[in-house]
Enzyme design. Structure first.
Site: not given
Length: 222
Positions: A8, A82
């Site tokens: 990201h 994550e």
């Protein structure tokens, strides 16, 4: 199947070096938005047939320009999120960061019993990340696509590639940084395994989109 794993764009947590993994999480910085806007041109030669993001908003904001350019509706998969920081959430001190990234390297070396304090171990991480990618790939194969992309996270991508790519390991991911919007490309299949093709560790838009001042612990080499 050709698999693109895209980190990201930059977040405020990345700038400050904070371990932030709780959904929905923070958005993108101004630089992060510019990094995301560079993705369509940078990936123009890739025939991406399906696109997935995690439940953390930073991946969704990063994928938006690419999705709009390709006319794709990203699939939200919680398994792509994550590595969960658990008791280390919100910390930026050396002890916490070392413990967190140390788990990632341990998992990639094959020690899956190591657990992030108050969070997941390697068995749990790989089970959910493998399942998410399998879902993405199965859907793409059913529609006749040969290339898929997933916008995910620094520690998660490094942990998965270090274990699942036959030509990468824990030392490889230690030595290779993965800056925001870095792209890792693999080829293979769920059944036969994966081979790392390219590791583009810098932002796809070029050096002008690199923030040398950011602490960013999950993207650094060690």
């Amino acid at each position: 199947m050709r698999l693109l794993l895209i980190r990201h764009g930059q977040t405020p947590d990345n700038v400050e070096g904070v371990l932030g993994t709780v959904a929905p999480g923070v958005g993108l910085t101004d630089l992060g938005r510019r990094q995301a806007e560079a993705l369509p041109a940078a990936l123009a030669d890739e025939t991406i047939g399906a696109l997935a993001v995690s439940t953390l908003v930073r991946t969704q904001l990063t994928a938006a320009p690419l999705a709009a350019a390709r006319g794709l509706a990203p699939t939200v998969l919680d398994g792509l999120r994550e590595v969960k920081a658990g008791d280390l959430e919100g910390r930026r001190d050396t002890e916490a960061v070392t413990a967190y990234v140390g788990c990632v390297f341990s998992w990639a070396s094959g020690d899956l019993d190591v657990r992030v304090p108050g969070s997941e171990d390697g068995h749990e991480f790989y089970a959910r990340y493998d399942a998410a990618l399998a879902d993405l790939i199965a859907g793409a194969e059913g529609d006749g696509h040969e290339t898929v992309a997933a916008v995910s996270h620094g520690a998660a991508i490094r942990a998965w590639v270090g274990s699942r790519a036959v030509n990468a390991d824990d030392e490889f991911i230690r030595q290779h940084l993965l800056e925001n919007t870095g792209v890792v490309t693999l080829e293979g299949s769920v059944e036969a395994g994966w081979r790392l093709q390219t590791w583009q560790g810098l932002p796809v838009g070029g050096a002008e989109l690199l923030d040398l001042e950011a602490a960013d612990p999950t993207g650094e080499s060690y």
